[in-house]
Write a protein that holds these residues in place. Structure first.
Motif, PDB file in Angstrom:
ATOM      1  N   VAL A 161       0.863  -1.189   0.000  1.00  0.00           N
ATOM      2  CA  VAL A 161       0.000   0.000   0.000  1.00  0.00           C
ATOM      3  C   VAL A 161       0.895   1.233   0.000  1.00  0.00           C
ATOM      4  O   VAL A 161       1.686   1.427   0.935  1.00  0.00           O
ATOM      5  CB  VAL A 161      -0.933   0.013   1.230  1.00  0.00           C
ATOM      6  CG1 VAL A 161      -1.866   1.220   1.176  1.00  0.00           C
ATOM      7  CG2 VAL A 161      -1.729  -1.287   1.307  1.00  0.00           C
ATOM      8  N   GLY A 162       0.780   2.041  -1.054  1.00  0.00           N
ATOM      9  CA  GLY A 162       1.630   3.219  -1.184  1.00  0.00           C
ATOM     10  C   GLY A 162       0.941   4.486  -0.719  1.00  0.00           C
ATOM     11  O   GLY A 162      -0.231   4.498  -0.323  1.00  0.00           O
ATOM     12  N   TYR A 163       1.679   5.582  -0.765  1.00  0.00           N
ATOM     13  CA  TYR A 163       1.137   6.869  -0.369  1.00  0.00           C
ATOM     14  C   TYR A 163       0.139   7.377  -1.419  1.00  0.00           C
ATOM     15  O   TYR A 163       0.271   7.074  -2.607  1.00  0.00           O
ATOM     16  CB  TYR A 163       2.259   7.894  -0.209  1.00  0.00           C
ATOM     17  CG  TYR A 163       3.107   7.673   1.026  1.00  0.00           C
ATOM     18  CD1 TYR A 163       2.639   8.041   2.289  1.00  0.00           C
ATOM     19  CD2 TYR A 163       4.371   7.103   0.933  1.00  0.00           C
ATOM     20  CE1 TYR A 163       3.406   7.842   3.425  1.00  0.00           C
ATOM     21  CE2 TYR A 163       5.150   6.895   2.067  1.00  0.00           C
ATOM     22  CZ  TYR A 163       4.656   7.272   3.306  1.00  0.00           C
ATOM     23  OH  TYR A 163       5.415   7.067   4.443  1.00  0.00           O
ATOM     24  N   PRO A 164      -0.860   8.153  -0.997  1.00  0.00           N
ATOM     25  CA  PRO A 164      -1.821   8.712  -1.965  1.00  0.00           C
ATOM     26  C   PRO A 164      -1.192   9.811  -2.809  1.00  0.00           C
ATOM     27  O   PRO A 164      -0.145  10.369  -2.438  1.00  0.00           O
ATOM     28  CB  PRO A 164      -2.929   9.274  -1.063  1.00  0.00           C
ATOM     29  CG  PRO A 164      -2.239   9.594   0.226  1.00  0.00           C
ATOM     30  CD  PRO A 164      -1.176   8.539   0.389  1.00  0.00           C
ATOM     31  N   SER A 165      -1.843  10.121  -3.925  1.00  0.00           N
ATOM     32  CA  SER A 165      -1.395  11.241  -4.751  1.00  0.00           C
ATOM     33  C   SER A 165      -1.734  12.550  -4.049  1.00  0.00           C
ATOM     34  O   SER A 165      -2.456  12.577  -3.039  1.00  0.00           O
ATOM     35  CB  SER A 165      -2.078  11.192  -6.117  1.00  0.00           C
ATOM     36  OG  SER A 165      -3.478  11.414  -5.971  1.00  0.00           O
ATOM     37  N   ALA A 166      -1.235  13.669  -4.600  1.00  0.00           N
ATOM     38  CA  ALA A 166      -1.486  14.973  -3.991  1.00  0.00           C
ATOM     39  C   ALA A 166      -2.979  15.280  -3.941  1.00  0.00           C
ATOM     40  O   ALA A 166      -3.504  15.735  -2.917  1.00  0.00           O
ATOM     41  CB  ALA A 166      -0.737  16.058  -4.764  1.00  0.00           C
ATOM     42  N   ALA A 167      -3.680  15.008  -5.045  1.00  0.00           N
ATOM     43  CA  ALA A 167      -5.117  15.278  -5.094  1.00  0.00           C
ATOM     44  C   ALA A 167      -5.878  14.382  -4.119  1.00  0.00           C
ATOM     45  O   ALA A 167      -6.825  14.822  -3.452  1.00  0.00           O
ATOM     46  CB  ALA A 167      -5.633  15.081  -6.522  1.00  0.00           C
ATOM     47  N   GLU A 168      -5.458  13.107  -4.032  1.00  0.00           N
ATOM     48  CA  GLU A 168      -6.118  12.186  -3.113  1.00  0.00           C
ATOM     49  C   GLU A 168      -5.895  12.603  -1.664  1.00  0.00           C
ATOM     50  O   GLU A 168      -6.789  12.480  -0.825  1.00  0.00           O
ATOM     51  CB  GLU A 168      -5.597  10.764  -3.344  1.00  0.00           C
ATOM     52  CG  GLU A 168      -6.065  10.154  -4.661  1.00  0.00           C
ATOM     53  CD  GLU A 168      -5.355   8.856  -4.981  1.00  0.00           C
ATOM     54  OE1 GLU A 168      -5.791   8.168  -5.923  1.00  0.00           O
ATOM     55  OE2 GLU A 168      -4.347   8.532  -4.301  1.00  0.00           O
ATOM     56  N   GLU A 169      -4.702  13.115  -1.362  1.00  0.00           N
ATOM     57  CA  GLU A 169      -4.419  13.521   0.009  1.00  0.00           C
ATOM     58  C   GLU A 169      -5.274  14.715   0.420  1.00  0.00           C
ATOM     59  O   GLU A 169      -5.738  14.796   1.564  1.00  0.00           O
ATOM     60  CB  GLU A 169      -2.932  13.837   0.163  1.00  0.00           C
ATOM     61  CG  GLU A 169      -2.480  13.881   1.595  1.00  0.00           C
ATOM     62  CD  GLU A 169      -1.021  13.498   1.772  1.00  0.00           C
ATOM     63  OE1 GLU A 169      -0.534  13.574   2.905  1.00  0.00           O
ATOM     64  OE2 GLU A 169      -0.378  13.109   0.777  1.00  0.00           O
ATOM     65  N   VAL A 170      -5.506  15.637  -0.520  1.00  0.00           N
ATOM     66  CA  VAL A 170      -6.390  16.760  -0.230  1.00  0.00           C
ATOM     67  C   VAL A 170      -7.804  16.261   0.053  1.00  0.00           C
ATOM     68  O   VAL A 170      -8.471  16.726   0.983  1.00  0.00           O
ATOM     69  CB  VAL A 170      -6.398  17.760  -1.410  1.00  0.00           C
ATOM     70  CG1 VAL A 170      -7.495  18.808  -1.224  1.00  0.00           C
ATOM     71  CG2 VAL A 170      -5.042  18.439  -1.540  1.00  0.00           C
TER      72      VAL A 170
END
Length: 355
Positions: A196-205
């Protein structure tokens, strides 16, 4: 497959028409949509969880803390009409805390005292083994029989587990403090190992927006017990050609240093995948095909599930560690250099579409 054809799941189950199958697959789409109301992004991880579930196997999720691994599993359980239990693995957890123990009881009529087995949390349909690598191998091993035989042996008696039975485990990266690496025998019991990786910038927002307000989501039960058992039966009936079976056999054997002419394997692999890896590749490829409304496996299906199936079944040597080579790099090299089967099925139009 024509609309007049039917599929027999088992001798007890009624025949299924194409429309019945499409309705079941639509429910799987609904499961994904329900999870999307809680989980932002991570669609590939969700798909691999569904592949493991349809193939009837267990799944191990690895990622840094705070990536919603536990939330993902608990949310999936809420969309299924299945019994669900969670065990928080800690250094002081004992095997009896998982499988159960005998307690002394008294018959109120006769006064006779006797031991009675009290079932542990492993007696469920979905078991969330949270942070499984924070407990010593002795306790981890308590799950070995349950994951392989779907039974628990205690005091000379064998107790069957409910059907279906899944272990969905989470773990933190083994480099972190307070973790114990899972033994190879334990890892091999997992059908898939998903990172499981880190979310994208848009997903994190979007995560910040959803989790810091007053929004509350209640998930609906979409799939019932019989639906899951039926889908598991369908997976095993998905067609796979002899050519692709041969390709899976070659791919699995090429992970082993002895006899492999692959330079990455020869240089960096200490132990390769066993026959169980080939079985897992076939079942997961079939499940992936069914998720995509196809009733025949393609080469793309195999490549889609290869990393999840193989990454925990390949043990690297010290040279790989020194050169920062990981298992995914080795698998990428294998998929690129293992000879393709003759006339592979690479398009869904020629692979038994259900729609």
């Amino acid at each position: 497959m024509s609309s007049t054809e039917s599929l027999q799941v088992s001798t007890q189950a009624p025949a299924l028409t194409e429309q019945d199958i499409l309705q079941l697959l639509a429910k799987l789409t609904s499961v994904t949509e329900e999870l999307g109301r809680v989980i932002v992004g991570q669609r590939d991880v969700v798909q691999q969880l569904l592949v493991a579930m349809l193939a009837g196997g267990h799944c191990l999720l690895e990622g840094a803390p705070g990536l919603a691994k536990t939330l993902m599993v608990s949310s999936l359980a809420k969309t299924l009409e299945l019994d669900y239990k969670r065990i928080q693995f800690t250094p002081d957890l004992m095997p009896s805390d998982i499988i159960g123990t005998e307690i002394l009881e008294t018959d109120h009529d006769s006064g006779e005292r006797f031991f009675k087995f009290k079932q542990g949390p492993v007696f469920t349909n979905i078991l969330l083994a949270d942070e499984i690598n924070r407990t010593p191998p002795k306790t981890q091993a308590a799950l070995l029989e349950a994951m392989q035989e779907r039974t628990i042996s205690y005091a000379g008696s064998i107790y069957p587990l409910p059907k279906p039975f899944f272990v969905l485990a989470t773990q933190n990266p083994v480099e972190q403090s307070g973790t114990y690496a899972l033994p190879e025998a334990q890892l091999d019991r997992f059908l898939m190992f998903v990172r499981v990786g880190y979310p994208s910038a848009a997903e994190e927002v979007e995560i910040l927006k959803r989790t810091t307000g007053t929004q509350s989501v209640t998930l609906k039960e979409v799939l019932h017990t019989q639906d899951i058992l039926t889908l598991q039966g369908l997976v095993r009936q998905v067609d796979i050609s002899a050519v692709l079976l041969e390709y899976i056999s070659v791919l699995t054997r090429n992970t082993r240093p002895d006899g492999s002419d692959n330079t990455q394997v020869a240089d960096f692999v200490r132990w390769g995948a066993g026959p169980r890896a080939g079985q897992a590749l076939v079942l997961c490829a079939k499940a992936n095909a069914l998720l995509n409304e196809r009733f025949a496996v393609t080469l793309t299906d195999i490549h889609k599930v290869a990393h999840g199936v193989l990454r925990h079944r390949i043990l690297l040597n010290f040279q790989a560690e020194a050169q920062n080579v990981d298992t995914d790099t080795v698998i990428d090299h294998l998929l690129k250099h293992t000879p393709l089967p003759k006339s592979p099925l690479t398009s869904s139009t020629s692979a038994g579409n259900l729609s």
